[in-house]
Write a protein that holds these residues in place. Structure first.
Motif, PDB file in Angstrom:
ATOM      1  N   ALA A 156       7.670   0.187  -1.510  1.00  0.00           N
ATOM      2  CA  ALA A 156       7.813  -0.770  -2.609  1.00  0.00           C
ATOM      3  C   ALA A 156       9.021  -0.427  -3.475  1.00  0.00           C
ATOM      4  O   ALA A 156       9.751  -1.317  -3.919  1.00  0.00           O
ATOM      5  CB  ALA A 156       6.538  -0.799  -3.447  1.00  0.00           C
ATOM      6  N   SER A 157       9.256   0.859  -3.695  1.00  0.00           N
ATOM      7  CA  SER A 157      10.397   1.297  -4.495  1.00  0.00           C
ATOM      8  C   SER A 157      11.727   0.936  -3.824  1.00  0.00           C
ATOM      9  O   SER A 157      12.662   0.468  -4.495  1.00  0.00           O
ATOM     10  CB  SER A 157      10.313   2.801  -4.736  1.00  0.00           C
ATOM     11  OG  SER A 157      11.433   3.249  -5.445  1.00  0.00           O
ATOM     12  N   ARG A 192      12.170  -2.850  -4.218  1.00  0.00           N
ATOM     13  CA  ARG A 192      12.536  -3.208  -5.607  1.00  0.00           C
ATOM     14  C   ARG A 192      13.974  -2.832  -5.920  1.00  0.00           C
ATOM     15  O   ARG A 192      14.712  -3.595  -6.551  1.00  0.00           O
ATOM     16  CB  ARG A 192      11.597  -2.520  -6.599  1.00  0.00           C
ATOM     17  CG  ARG A 192      10.282  -3.217  -6.806  1.00  0.00           C
ATOM     18  CD  ARG A 192       9.514  -2.672  -8.016  1.00  0.00           C
ATOM     19  NE  ARG A 192       9.371  -1.224  -7.991  1.00  0.00           N
ATOM     20  CZ  ARG A 192       8.376  -0.571  -7.385  1.00  0.00           C
ATOM     21  NH1 ARG A 192       7.437  -1.239  -6.763  1.00  0.00           N
ATOM     22  NH2 ARG A 192       8.330   0.754  -7.421  1.00  0.00           N
ATOM     23  N   THR A 216       0.804  -1.229   0.000  1.00  0.00           N
ATOM     24  CA  THR A 216       0.000   0.000   0.000  1.00  0.00           C
ATOM     25  C   THR A 216       0.834   1.276   0.000  1.00  0.00           C
ATOM     26  O   THR A 216       0.274   2.370  -0.012  1.00  0.00           O
ATOM     27  CB  THR A 216      -0.920   0.026   1.244  1.00  0.00           C
ATOM     28  OG1 THR A 216      -0.111  -0.057   2.423  1.00  0.00           O
ATOM     29  CG2 THR A 216      -1.919  -1.121   1.210  1.00  0.00           C
ATOM     30  N   ASP A 217       2.153   1.138   0.025  1.00  0.00           N
ATOM     31  CA  ASP A 217       3.027   2.312   0.100  1.00  0.00           C
ATOM     32  C   ASP A 217       4.043   2.254  -1.034  1.00  0.00           C
ATOM     33  O   ASP A 217       5.028   1.516  -0.966  1.00  0.00           O
ATOM     34  CB  ASP A 217       3.737   2.345   1.456  1.00  0.00           C
ATOM     35  CG  ASP A 217       4.525   3.616   1.698  1.00  0.00           C
ATOM     36  OD1 ASP A 217       5.047   4.203   0.723  1.00  0.00           O
ATOM     37  OD2 ASP A 217       4.638   4.027   2.871  1.00  0.00           O
ATOM     38  N   PRO A 218       3.832   3.025  -2.101  1.00  0.00           N
ATOM     39  CA  PRO A 218       4.719   2.978  -3.259  1.00  0.00           C
ATOM     40  C   PRO A 218       6.175   3.325  -2.937  1.00  0.00           C
ATOM     41  O   PRO A 218       7.090   2.798  -3.576  1.00  0.00           O
ATOM     42  CB  PRO A 218       4.132   3.995  -4.230  1.00  0.00           C
ATOM     43  CG  PRO A 218       2.758   4.280  -3.759  1.00  0.00           C
ATOM     44  CD  PRO A 218       2.705   3.942  -2.303  1.00  0.00           C
ATOM     45  N   GLU A 219       6.399   4.196  -1.962  1.00  0.00           N
ATOM     46  CA  GLU A 219       7.784   4.544  -1.599  1.00  0.00           C
ATOM     47  C   GLU A 219       8.496   3.341  -0.992  1.00  0.00           C
ATOM     48  O   GLU A 219       9.666   3.093  -1.289  1.00  0.00           O
ATOM     49  CB  GLU A 219       7.808   5.715  -0.625  1.00  0.00           C
ATOM     50  CG  GLU A 219       7.457   7.044  -1.262  1.00  0.00           C
ATOM     51  CD  GLU A 219       7.545   8.166  -0.255  1.00  0.00           C
ATOM     52  OE1 GLU A 219       8.682   8.595   0.044  1.00  0.00           O
ATOM     53  OE2 GLU A 219       6.486   8.605   0.229  1.00  0.00           O
TER      54      GLU A 219
END
Length: 191
Positions: free
Chosen positions: A120-121, A124, A115-118
């Motif tokens: 996830a980045s 990755r 739920t948190d793109p930061e």
């Protein structure tokens, strides 16, 4: 004249990192962070802007250090199987020395990345750096005849990286050291 901070931001980041790592993001309150860091809420937010900002800086610090350490282990000299074993053994050692804590990045991946793109980045990016180092190492080993020509270095790198996650989760669940060592044996044998 600007007033100097009455605290060391690196020490604060380390303290916050350990708090988030142990408790998770959702279970960590602003008061927990103040107690762990020894600074007041206004100083904490004045420097790091928000709980999320402090979390992200802590996570990035942990991820960069861990990724660099893994890359260093796999990019050293020596037979490839020994290098991969050293890398995986270092993870087993970490997990065995801190039962139930797991890896801050893996914990964040489970708790926050969906739920948190930061977050996830960060996950990755760390994965890509380790997998890229493994691919380069495995390709060189294949060129030197250490790895069979019919094996795909990219597939092997993905597999080895997946075993890192498996060992981390086993450590988080307080599995016996022998169980984590079995994962290492199979992973190295697959090369």
């Amino acid at each position: 004249m600007a007033r100097s901070k009455g605290f060391d931001p690196d020490r604060v980041l380390d303290s916050a990192m350990h708090t988030f790592w142990k408790q998770g993001y959702a279970a960590t309150s602003a008061q927990d962070l103040c107690e762990a860091t020894g600074i007041g809420r206004s100083s904490l937010y004045g420097t790091f802007e928000s709980k999320h900002g402090l979390y992200m800086r802590s996570l990035q610090r942990y991820a960069e250090s861990g990724t660099a350490g893994l890359r260093e282990l796999v990019e050293t000299d020596g037979p490839v199987r020994e290098r991969v074993r050293r890398m995986l053994d270092s993870i087993v050692d970490e997990e065995a020395s801190q039962p139930g804590l797991g890896c801050f990045v893996v914990n964040a991946q489970i708790e926050r990345a969906p739920t948190d793109p930061e977050v996830a980045s960060v996950v990755r990016r760390g994965r890509a750096e380790v997998v890229d180092a493994l691919v380069r190492t495995l390709r060189a080993a294949q060129a030197d005849g250490e790895i069979a020509a019919d094996k795909d270095p990219e597939v092997l790198a993905d597999f080895v990286h997946a075993q890192i996650g498996a060992i981390r989760l086993l450590g988080r669940s307080q599995a016996e050291r022998a169980t984590m060592e079995h994962v290492v044996e199979v992973a190295v044998g697959a090369l």
